[in-house]
Structure formats: C-alpha cells, structure tokens
Motif scaffolding. Structure first.
Motif, PDB file in Angstrom:
ATOM      1  N   LEU A   1       5.314  -5.988   8.883  1.00 16.77           N
ATOM      2  CA  LEU A   1       6.336  -6.607   7.907  1.00 16.77           C
ATOM      3  C   LEU A   1       6.119  -6.793   6.490  1.00 16.77           C
ATOM      4  O   LEU A   1       6.848  -6.851   5.729  1.00 16.77           O
ATOM      5  N   TYR A   2       4.693  -6.996   6.073  1.00 11.46           N
ATOM      6  CA  TYR A   2       4.438  -6.925   4.686  1.00 11.46           C
ATOM      7  C   TYR A   2       4.678  -5.532   4.172  1.00 11.46           C
ATOM      8  O   TYR A   2       5.129  -5.518   2.942  1.00 11.46           O
ATOM      9  N   GLU A   3       4.380  -4.632   4.746  1.00 12.31           N
ATOM     10  CA  GLU A   3       4.684  -3.094   4.208  1.00 12.31           C
ATOM     11  C   GLU A   3       6.084  -2.935   3.995  1.00 12.31           C
ATOM     12  O   GLU A   3       6.615  -2.414   3.199  1.00 12.31           O
ATOM     13  N   LEU A   4       7.053  -3.522   4.902  1.00 15.20           N
ATOM     14  CA  LEU A   4       8.261  -3.644   4.940  1.00 15.20           C
ATOM     15  C   LEU A   4       9.078  -4.084   3.489  1.00 15.20           C
ATOM     16  O   LEU A   4       9.647  -3.716   3.005  1.00 15.20           O
ATOM     17  N   HIS A   5       8.448  -5.425   3.369  1.00 13.48           N
ATOM     18  CA  HIS A   5       8.619  -5.929   2.290  1.00 13.48           C
ATOM     19  C   HIS A   5      10.179  -6.304   1.949  1.00 13.48           C
ATOM     20  O   HIS A   5      10.485  -6.380   0.761  1.00 13.48           O
ATOM     21  N   GLU A   6      10.907  -6.581   3.073  1.00 13.20           N
ATOM     22  CA  GLU A   6      12.221  -7.052   2.877  1.00 13.20           C
ATOM     23  C   GLU A   6      12.432  -8.653   3.638  1.00 13.20           C
ATOM     24  O   GLU A   6      12.094  -8.742   4.692  1.00 13.20           O
ATOM     25  N   GLU A   7      12.441  -9.500   2.390  1.00  7.49           N
ATOM     26  CA  GLU A   7      12.234 -10.701   2.810  1.00  7.49           C
ATOM     27  C   GLU A   7      13.166 -11.492   3.931  1.00  7.49           C
ATOM     28  O   GLU A   7      13.000 -12.175   4.742  1.00  7.49           O
TER      29      GLU A   7
ATOM     30  N   THR B   1       1.026  -1.151  -0.008  1.00  7.36           N
ATOM     31  CA  THR B   1       0.030   0.098   0.038  1.00  7.36           C
ATOM     32  C   THR B   1       0.804   1.109   0.108  1.00  7.36           C
ATOM     33  O   THR B   1       0.488   2.319  -0.694  1.00  7.36           O
ATOM     34  N   THR B   2       1.854   1.272   0.740  1.00  4.02           N
ATOM     35  CA  THR B   2       2.792   2.375   0.915  1.00  4.02           C
ATOM     36  C   THR B   2       3.524   2.807  -0.268  1.00  4.02           C
ATOM     37  O   THR B   2       3.571   4.032  -0.804  1.00  4.02           O
ATOM     38  N   SER B   3       3.764   1.922  -1.182  1.00  4.23           N
ATOM     39  CA  SER B   3       4.564   1.958  -2.509  1.00  4.23           C
ATOM     40  C   SER B   3       3.576   2.559  -3.543  1.00  4.23           C
ATOM     41  O   SER B   3       3.919   3.469  -4.232  1.00  4.23           O
TER      42      SER B   3
ATOM     43  N   GLN C   1       2.183   1.449  10.064  1.00  5.74           N
ATOM     44  CA  GLN C   1       2.343   0.590   8.913  1.00  5.74           C
ATOM     45  C   GLN C   1       3.037   1.214   7.871  1.00  5.74           C
ATOM     46  O   GLN C   1       3.676   0.614   7.049  1.00  5.74           O
ATOM     47  N   PHE C   2       2.486   2.563   7.612  1.00  6.65           N
ATOM     48  CA  PHE C   2       3.053   3.325   6.475  1.00  6.65           C
ATOM     49  C   PHE C   2       4.462   3.429   6.821  1.00  6.65           C
ATOM     50  O   PHE C   2       5.255   3.346   5.585  1.00  6.65           O
ATOM     51  N   ALA C   3       5.016   3.797   8.087  1.00  5.78           N
ATOM     52  CA  ALA C   3       6.211   4.153   8.548  1.00  5.78           C
ATOM     53  C   ALA C   3       7.059   2.819   7.984  1.00  5.78           C
ATOM     54  O   ALA C   3       8.116   3.095   7.437  1.00  5.78           O
ATOM     55  N   PHE C   4       6.724   1.691   8.431  1.00  4.00           N
ATOM     56  CA  PHE C   4       7.456   0.501   7.979  1.00  4.00           C
ATOM     57  C   PHE C   4       7.591   0.277   6.530  1.00  4.00           C
ATOM     58  O   PHE C   4       8.694  -0.092   5.726  1.00  4.00           O
ATOM     59  N   GLY C   5       6.286   0.711   5.799  1.00  2.00           N
ATOM     60  CA  GLY C   5       6.427   0.739   4.415  1.00  2.00           C
ATOM     61  C   GLY C   5       7.417   1.608   3.773  1.00  2.00           C
ATOM     62  O   GLY C   5       8.124   1.456   2.506  1.00  2.00           O
ATOM     63  N   LEU C   6       7.864   2.848   4.266  1.00  2.00           N
ATOM     64  CA  LEU C   6       8.484   3.728   3.961  1.00  2.00           C
ATOM     65  C   LEU C   6      10.046   3.285   3.997  1.00  2.00           C
ATOM     66  O   LEU C   6      11.042   3.884   3.457  1.00  2.00           O
ATOM     67  N   LEU C   7      10.541   2.415   4.877  1.00  2.00           N
ATOM     68  CA  LEU C   7      11.752   1.845   4.902  1.00  2.00           C
ATOM     69  C   LEU C   7      12.169   0.979   3.904  1.00  2.00           C
ATOM     70  O   LEU C   7      13.185   0.391   3.710  1.00  2.00           O
ATOM     71  N   ASN C   8      11.124   0.448   3.114  1.00  2.00           N
ATOM     72  CA  ASN C   8      11.380  -0.408   1.895  1.00  2.00           C
ATOM     73  C   ASN C   8      12.270   0.405   1.187  1.00  2.00           C
ATOM     74  O   ASN C   8      12.237   1.296   0.859  1.00  2.00           O
TER      75      ASN C   8
END
Length: 810
Positions: A522-528, A336-338, A467-474
């Motif tokens: 973790l899903y928003e971070l998306h780093e395997e 969602t963040t992307s 959740q957006f904050a973790f997505g912005l770390l991707n």
C-alpha cells in the motif's frame, strides 16, 4: 677559433633548450589554470542552461578495488542488503582497496603499471572520478611528481571527430593547447605524460580495427578511433601512461587492446561512510543532512542502492525538492519504486547511446532475464542464456559482465547491478504485459506464494517483486513511464492487483509478516483514497515477536495510518519497538481506537512524550498478571494498573478513566526489561508539569496520593520481593499493599524476612508455600505439599499465618 665556434654553438643549444623548457613550463602552467577553472564545476542531469555546482560539493571518494572477485563474492554482494551489504563492502575494502593516488603504485612484485583499467557500472561515478583526478593534478594535489602533463580524452567526443587526424590534432580538440605546444610536450618527456581515456565502452570500434596498419608517429594521420587504439596498444608514445575507464561489458575488449604492464581496478560505488559523506556535501546543512540521511538509512533497499552514486544523487535531489516546497518529509521518502524508475530513466536517457533496439524491447528482454533468475533463485547468468534473451548485452547499461577462471579456462557471466534491480525489472515486465498475460504471470506468482505459506516465507524471490508491482501502479510513476518512454500499464492490470490486495487484507488470518508485507504494498502504491479504503477494511493490525519491526516498516505504517480517519486496533508486541521507531509512528497513533505497544528502553522524556500523545483519559488494558492500584478519592481515573509479565521482563501500565476523551478507548504500554523501581516517576511528573499537560499531571500525580494497592503475580521471586519493597518507598502515601501470588518460594520470603524496611503501611503476601523440611519446591506444582499462607510485614515486624494445610501430609 673552431673551439670558440663549438662553444658558441653549444651555448646557443643550451640556451635554446632552456628557452624551450621554459616555454613548455609556462604553457603547462596556463593549461593547469584553465583545467582548474573548467573542472571545478559539474553539470548535473537536471541542470538548466548555465547552471552548475561545485565539484567539491558532489565528489565523494568511491570504493575502488584492485582485484577481480570470484562469483561467490559477487553473489554475496548482489544478494545482501542494508547493514549486511555495507558489512560486505567493509570486508572488501579491508582486503584490497586503493585510493586515487595509489593507482599507479607498484604491485607486490615491484612491477609498476603503464596502463590502468578503471572499471565501473553505469552511474558508478567513473566520469566524476576522472574529473576529480584532473582537478587534483592541475591544483598540485595529485601526481605532482609523477606526471608533468595529463590529457583527458572522452570517447564520446572522439566518435564525433570527422576525417583523419593525428594524435596531436585530436588532443588539441579537447584542450586549450596548440598542436605545436602539445607536440613539444609529448616529445620532451613522454614518460611523464598521462592519458586519461574516459568511456572506452562508448568507442565505436569496428571488426577491422585489429587489422589496420599501425600508426607510430605523433603527426601521422588516421581515423580518430584508429589513432586512439594505437595509443592504447603502445604503438604511439609507448613510454607514456594510460588510465582508461570502461563499463564491465567492454573490459575484456579493452584488455586485449591495452599495452602492458596493465593493472585492473574497479569502482564498486560508495561505502556506507561514502554515502553519508555525499549526503553531507549535498545538503550543506547539518539539520537537513541529518533528516535526509536518517530517512534513507531506514530503507534497506534504498540505502543499499545508494552505493550507486547516481541513485544517491537522485534521492538527494528528490528530498531537497521536498524541503524547498515545505513538504512534510517526516511522512517518509518517495517510494522505493519511484526512485528506481528515476534511475532507469536516467540511464536510458544518458547511458544508452548506440543501442540497436527500442526501449520497450530492451526492458522486455531485461524483464524476461530477471524473471528467469527470480523463479530459479539465480543472480548470476551465463553468457549463453543472456545472449538468448538480451540483444547486444555489451551495450546494455543495466547488466554487468565479469570474467572468472574455471579450471584452465576463462568464463563470462552477467548480473544485474543488485538483486533489487532484478526484482524491479521482473515487476516492470509483469505490469507492462498485455492484460491476459500480465494476470497470468501474477496468478503464477501468487500460486507460488500460497505453496510457500506466504510471501515473507519466500522473501528473497517474491516479496519485493510484488511490492514493486504495486509501486508501478502509482499515477506519478505511470505518468513518468508513459510520457518519457511510451510504456503503459493496462487499466485491467491495475484493477486486478487492487482487487487482489483488498481480498487479502480483509482475511481474518493475518500473521505479523503478512500484515507488514501488505502495508508495504500500500505504501508503494501511494494512493491515499485506495490506501484508506484498504486500511479501514480490516479492524485489527497486530504484529507480534515473529517480526522485528524495522524503521522502514514504521514509515510505511505511518503513511498508511495517516491516510485513514479511524482504525479499530493496533497491537505491536515484542517487535523491538525502540524509541526511534516509536517516534516515527507517534503522529499516527491517534488514528487507532485501541493500542497495545511494547516500547524498549525509553528515556524519561520519551515516556513523557509517549504519554502526552496517548494518555488523555484512556483505558489501558492488559491480559497478563498485573499490579492494580486503586484510588479511594475522586480523580480523573477509576483504576491504574502496573502489570508485570510472568518472566518479570516486561512492565505494563494500565489505566481506566472516568471521562475518556474521544479517540482512544484502550491502550497497553509495555516496557520490556524494566521495573517500576527503575522508572523515576517523579522526573516524568516534572516533565508533565513543564509541558502543562493537565490530564497527564493528574494521571501521574495519582501515584503520589494512592492509599491502597493490589498486586497480582505468579511467583514471588527474589527480584519481585525487592521490587515490592521499593514500591512502598517510592509511593509514601500508601497505607495498604496486598500481593497475591500463586507461589511463595523460600528465596522471596527470605528477602522479606531479612528486610530492614519496616513500612508505615501494611504489606501482606498471600499464596502457597512449600511445607517440606528439605528439597523444597521452587515453583508451584500441586497442593499436596503446599500450604496456603499469609505473610505480613509492617511496623510491628514480620509474621506468617497458615490459612490452609496441604491436602496430604508427608
């Protein structure tokens, strides 16, 4: 002779008029053909030179409302998500929506407008709508009788016209007609002329525009902006009609300039039906369309944001790219963040002309306003607080402005396009701060979380922000922000948030909502690699009935699970696990050693699919009362249990195998609102045979070779009695069926006593029965009035044997 001359002159004048009319008609016909040729294509934001797509493959009728909405209605729209959001839009549509062909219709008082304001937020499709109007008019599908000629003026282009020009000259710059042809058309029938002025908010107005001398003649020259303003005011061609598009931030200025009578309308965006139609047109393939739309519909935030046409385009473009490269779209959408970062980048690049501040300054000020709203639970902002925080809000594409009546006055308020954008800008503001300030903000956020008893208990304010904050770390998201806009996340901020989530995940006191929350982070971070580390650091993922599992939760769980080699346990109990949701997580279930699932309303094929995936010699465990089936001959399993819950609303399947395969140790399959008798195991058995699954064939074949069965249940109700009788009909190989129950009420015993079934096997029921003559107990209370009995039903008939009398006789 004089009369002959007069007749000759009249005839010549009539001939000349007809000739002029014919020439005008011919010019208009050619103009329409050129419009059809030019306007049938659209150039997209990512189009390469010479690339275009058909307008018909992109345009979808947006929802247009013809009335202003009060603050309460706007707040309802901003706060709602998913199905509730589309329900709100449906109610708005039923109240006062309009179509393109009714924009100039009379109102309830019979008054027809000379000017129509078509308001819409950035990216809401105003320019596309204008292009559609031009195309449909030129092809004869719209306004055929109402307007002979329609001119399209783009304010962005008006700004670039140098020097002084007349209206006729300005129009000639934007169309294929000559100044003479335009002049003839405008003078011939001005009441049949429509001017569409697109992007009024982009017009470079000056303070002195209200005090300039008026221009009333078609050929009078002045600055293009001044001429356009006189056209809007009605000083030039007052009989003509106007359709003016504008962002909400400029609507008040436009209304003060515009001639009357004027009507107001607003593009809200796509309805739920509109989103689906857009996806269908975009993909031009039923299978791809269904896959894409199903993915997006599962995400409440994205399906809500899809009401904004530009977001819809971004999502479809992203999915199409994944289809083309053969990426596994079944593993879920982009984060969602992307998608939100792409949207913000698009508006910054294409809708931010004339901004007086840099991008970092703009986003910082938006973030400060958004944060204030999040912490104060506010989505509507008064003009004073916005002006204190945001420089030049009228030029800001991310803010919406609206007027409303308060007693005898008008007041101005602002809002973000949706609460989700407010949450996004808060998160963006936090992660872009310097290390110390960023950590202070997140510490404050987590402090609020602790006091509230968890993020999900404070859902509307904090969950999405984190959740957006973790997505912005991707990494990909950070690259986009850095390369395009010079925005960078401090490495220590990244380390701080990752350390925090590891600490939280390793806690033993996870409740269902918190588990779901961290999985989404973790899903928003998306780093395997990091997701694998986090998921394998906790042995159990357990969700119970307090959380209703959504499709987006299943996608997040799927991604996080597939990042891992092996996880100890997954338990999804009473989480509304439908067949659709189960199918999403099915590929990841092999990652878990122990499983407990409670699927709902599965078809025979779905049960077979589930068991084909899972039951390859596993242990299926249950803690509730159960039906235990024991084989007397060698087979692939030691025991099979069918386990019914106390309220008879759920059925468990349990199996223990002699030679278990490598990955799964135990499994609970719980089928709510089902009975064993309602499952046609022979049909499932046939499906297994068709799929040539040897283990499953053995598993199910065991039902039809069973010799003995034991059942354990709390109360032998009427339903339980019927259910038990039908078991022996379903499994004819049985020679002995024993039922142990805590209590045997009279209603259950009566069913057995009146039964016409005389089974070939021995059927026995052991438990306590109330011995009172009247007012018999309906549930087990104590042993004072209950006697222990054994009921037998076989080919010889029905009999009751007393094993032990009550402790106290009446």
């Amino acid at each position: 002779m004089f009369r002959d001359c007069c007749n000759s002159f009249t005839g010549y004048h009539s001939y000349s008029e007809k000739t002029q009319t014919s020439e005008i008609s011919s010019a208009i016909h050619k103009y329409k053909k050129l419009i059809c040729s030019e306007y049938q294509y659209v150039t997209e934001y990512n189009s390469l030179p010479g690339e275009h797509v058909l307008l018909s493959e992109r345009f979808t009728q947006p929802l247009i409302l013809k009335k202003h909405r009060d603050p309460n209605k706007r707040e309802e729209e901003i706060r709602s998500r998913g199905e509730s959001f589309h329900e709100v839009l449906r109610s708005r549509s039923s109240e006062n929506s309009v179509h393109l062909n009714t924009l100039f219709n009379p109102d309830d008082n019979g008054i027809s407008p000379r000017a129509v304001i078509l308001q819409g937020n950035s990216g809401n499709g105003k320019t596309f709508t204008v292009q559609k109007i031009m195309m449909d008019w030129a092809s004869g599908d719209l306004y055929k009788e109402r307007f002979d000629i329609v001119f399209h003026l783009k304010c962005k282009e008006i700004n670039r016209i140098p020097g002084k020009n007349s209206l006729v000259e300005i129009l000639s710059y934007s169309c294929s007609l000559t100044p003479d042809q335009i002049s003839q058309m405008l003078q011939h029938s001005p009441e049949k002329v429509l001017f569409i002025i697109d992007g009024f908010d982009e017009l470079r107005l000056t303070e002195g525009i209200y005090h300039t001398s008026s221009n009333t003649d078609l050929l009078q020259k002045a600055s293009p902006v001044a001429i356009l303003c006189d056209l809007l005011r009605g000083r030039i061609l007052r009989e003509s009609f106007l359709l003016v598009t504008s962002r909400s931030t400029a609507t008040e200025t436009l209304s003060n300039l515009l001639k009357g009578p004027q009507f107001f309308s607003e593009i809200i965006g796509f309805s739920e039906k509109g989103v689906e139609e857009y996806f269908q047109k975009f993909f031009q393939n039923e299978e791809l369309f269904r896959k894409a739309y199903t993915l997006v519909k599962a995400n409440e935030t994205l399906i809500t944001a899809c009401s904004i046409p530009v977001v819809c385009w971004i999502i479809c473009t992203t999915i199409q790219e994944r289809f083309k490269i053969g990426a596994d779209v079944t593993r879920g959408l982009e984060t969602t963040t992307s998608i939100y970062v792409d949207f913000v980048s698009t508006l910054l690049e294409h809708h931010c002309q004339g901004l007086s501040q840099s991008v970092p300054t703009l986003l910082r000020s938006l973030g400060q306003l958004a944060e204030r709203g999040i912490l104060e639970e506010q989505v509507l902002f008064d003009e004073k607080s916005v002006n204190e925080t945001v420089s030049d809000p009228a030029c800001n594409p991310f803010l919406c402005k609206f007027l409303f009546k308060r007693r005898i006055h008008q007041e101005t308020m602002f809002n973000f396009m949706h609460l989700s954008f407010q949450e996004f800008f808060t998160a963006l503001y936090f992660v872009l701060l310097d290390e110390e300030e960023s950590q202070r903000k997140f510490t404050q956020l987590f402090s609020i979380h602790e006091k509230a008893g968890g993020f999900y208990n404070d859902l509307s304010r904090l969950t999405a922000v984190v959740q957006f904050a973790f997505g912005l770390l991707n990494k990909d998201v950070r690259d986009t922000l850095g390369k395009k806009h010079g925005l960078f996340v401090h490495p220590n901020t990244q380390a701080y948030l990752k350390k925090m989530i590891l600490t939280e995940i390793q806690k033993e006191t996870w409740d269902s909502d918190t588990i779901c929350f961290w999985i989404h982070c973790l899903y928003e971070l998306h780093e395997e690699d990091f997701v694998k580390k986090a998921m394998e650091s906790t042995p159990h993922i357990t969700m119970y009935g307090s959380v209703i599992l959504r499709r987006i939760d299943c996608w997040a769980l799927l991604y996080c699970s597939l990042c891992c080699e092996c996880i100890e346990e997954l338990a999804l109990h009473d989480c509304r696990l439908s067949s659709e949701k189960l199918s999403i997580i099915l590929p990841a279930l092999c990652k878990f050693k122990n499983l407990m699932l409670t699927p709902e309303d599965l078809s025979y094929a779905e049960i077979a699919e589930l068991m084909c995936t899972l039951v390859r010699g596993k242990t299926l465990s249950s803690q509730s009362a159960c039906i235990r089936l024991e084989r007397t001959t060698d087979c692939s399993f030691e025991s099979l249990c069918l386990c019914m819950s106390e309220d008879e609303s759920s059925l468990w399947i349990r199996s223990r195998f002699i030679d278990p395969p490598p990955f799964l140790k135990s499994l609970d399959l719980i089928f709510p609102h089902s009975d064993l008798i309602n499952i046609d195991w022979m049909k499932i058995f046939q499906i297994f045979l068709e799929r040539r699954s040897n283990v499953l064939t053995s598993f199910l074949h065991s039902f039809f070779e069973l010799k003995k069965m034991k059942i354990e249940i709390d109360v032998l109700t009427r339903r339980s009695s019927v259910w038990t009788l039908q078991i022996i009909q379903k499994i004819p190989s049985l020679t002995e069926l024993s039922v142990n129950a805590k209590f045997l009420p009279e209603e259950g015993i009566e069913i057995l006593q009146r039964s016409c079934v005389r089974p070939a096997c021995d059927l026995s029921f052991s438990g306590y029965r109330c011995h009172k003559e009247s007012e018999k107990c309906t549930s087990w209370k104590n042993e004072s009035c209950n006697q222990q009995v054994k009921i037998q039903l076989n080919s010889q008939g029905f009999s009751v044997e007393t094993l032990r009398q009550p402790l106290f006789e009446d």
